[in-house]
Design an enzyme around this catalytic site. Structure first.
Site, PDB file in Angstrom:
ATOM      1  N   HIS A 128      41.487 -19.212  10.890  1.00 43.64           N
ATOM      2  CA  HIS A 128      42.719 -19.028  10.113  1.00 43.64           C
ATOM      3  C   HIS A 128      43.744 -18.228  10.932  1.00 43.64           C
ATOM      4  CE1 HIS A 128      44.911 -18.244   6.223  1.00 43.64           C
ATOM      5  NE2 HIS A 128      45.327 -17.208   6.921  1.00 43.64           N
ATOM      6  N   GLU A 129      43.294 -17.127  11.503  1.00 44.65           N
ATOM      7  CA  GLU A 129      44.206 -16.277  12.284  1.00 44.65           C
ATOM      8  C   GLU A 129      44.739 -17.016  13.515  1.00 44.65           C
ATOM      9  OE1 GLU A 129      45.353 -13.384  11.351  1.00 44.65           O
ATOM     10  OE2 GLU A 129      44.115 -13.365   9.569  1.00 44.65           O
ATOM     11  N   HIS A 132      47.596 -19.353  12.689  1.00 43.13           N
ATOM     12  CA  HIS A 132      48.910 -18.708  12.543  1.00 43.13           C
ATOM     13  C   HIS A 132      49.608 -18.618  13.907  1.00 43.13           C
ATOM     14  CE1 HIS A 132      49.130 -17.643   8.354  1.00 43.13           C
ATOM     15  NE2 HIS A 132      48.038 -16.902   8.369  1.00 43.13           N
ATOM     16  N   GLU A 191      50.265 -20.035   4.811  1.00 38.97           N
ATOM     17  CA  GLU A 191      48.868 -19.772   4.445  1.00 38.97           C
ATOM     18  C   GLU A 191      48.079 -21.079   4.292  1.00 38.97           C
ATOM     19  OE1 GLU A 191      46.902 -16.689   4.047  1.00 38.97           O
ATOM     20  OE2 GLU A 191      48.515 -16.597   5.502  1.00 38.97           O
TER      21      GLU A 191
HETATM   22 ZN   LIG Z   1      47.035 -16.144   6.781  1.00 40.67          ZN
END
Ligand SMILES: [Zn+2]
Length: 270
Positions: A128-129, A132, A191
């Site tokens: 997830h990171e 980004h 997100e």
């Molecule tokens: Zn996030």
């Protein structure tokens, strides 16, 4: 169809030539005012600052565990990004948090390991990171702030003067908000994008994407505890997150099975 991570390479090429010409990996148009080089510099400077501010863990076993997971996930980042090496640091802290920065930097707080209870759940957070960063979400945020005037001075100072590099507002825009006392949450679209493509990255690395669901459930449960996850301040969750992650399982399961068939069977142990 799931979005292909290989699209990222084209985005990077495009944004280095023309300002405001970019598309996110899920096809969303993005306005990017900063070059990848500028973002990498900001990421590297902020990471140095984090290493000075926080206590770096000397626990060899935990460091090996976090590196094992990070290495497996980062190995799936397409070469077109030009990220040739990754620096992974484990911070000795009760904070439930993690971050990735442009320039190949990953920070994990040991408190996260109480919420991310196995290698697949840790891979969920790291995937997830990383997304980004790969999807240039911090560039997008700094660019938007600059256009709306909010971050004009800050962003210009940060880019133009080494004195201001790693300034609180810049670090917040990079997703380090909680550490510097200014929580700048990512947007809902960012997100979803990070969840969706993070799931793809972890599955390609041979981590079980189904574990993304208990991970976010653990995160929500911990929100009511003594040490609420700081990660949730910058990565806000909502009731749709679990449903979306469940709906995406059928798409990423074949990637996971393929990875396992190809011998990608990570065995990282805390
Ligand atoms: Zn996030």
């Amino acid at each position: 169809m799931i979005a292909s991570l290989t699209k990222f390479g084209l985005v990077a090429f495009c944004s280095s030539l023309l300002v405001a010409c970019a598309q996110s990996p899920t096809g969303r148009s993005q306005m990017l005012l900063y070059s990848p080089q500028q973002m990498n510099q900001l990421g590297a400077d902020s990471f140095e600052q984090m290493k000075k501010q926080e206590k770096v863990s000397k626990d060899a076993k935990l460091n090996a565990y976090v590196s094992c997971v990070a290495k497996a996930v980062t190995a799936q980042v397409p070469a077109s990004y030009g990220i040739t090496s990754w620096e992974v640091v484990l911070f000795d802290s009760r904070q439930v948090n993690a971050f990735a920065l442009p320039g190949g930097k990953i920070g994990v707080y040991s408190g996260l390991l109480k919420v991310a209870k196995n290698q697949d759940q840790l891979a969920t957070v790291i995937g997830h990171e990383l997304t980004h960063v790969l999807a240039q979400h911090s560039n997008e945020r700094l660019s938007r702030d600059q256009l709306t005037g909010i971050g004009l001075t800050v962003a210009n100072a940060a880019i133009g003067s080494s004195d201001s590099l790693g300034g609180a507002a810049t670090m917040a825009a990079l997703g380090l908000g909680v550490q510097v006392g200014i929580a700048l949450p990512y947007g809902r679209t960012q997100e979803s994008e990070a969840d969706r493509l993070g799931l793809e990255l972890m599955a390609r690395a041979g981590f079980n994407p189904a574990e993304a669901i208990p991970l976010w459930q653990n995160m929500s449960a911990a929100a009511g505890g003594n040490t609420p996850p700081q990660l949730l301040s910058t990565h806000p969750s909502n009731e749709n997150r679990i449903a979306e992650l469940q709906a995406q399982q059928a798409q990423v399961l074949p990637l996971y099975e393929q990875a396992r068939a190809n011998g990608l069977v990570p065995q990282c142990k805390a």
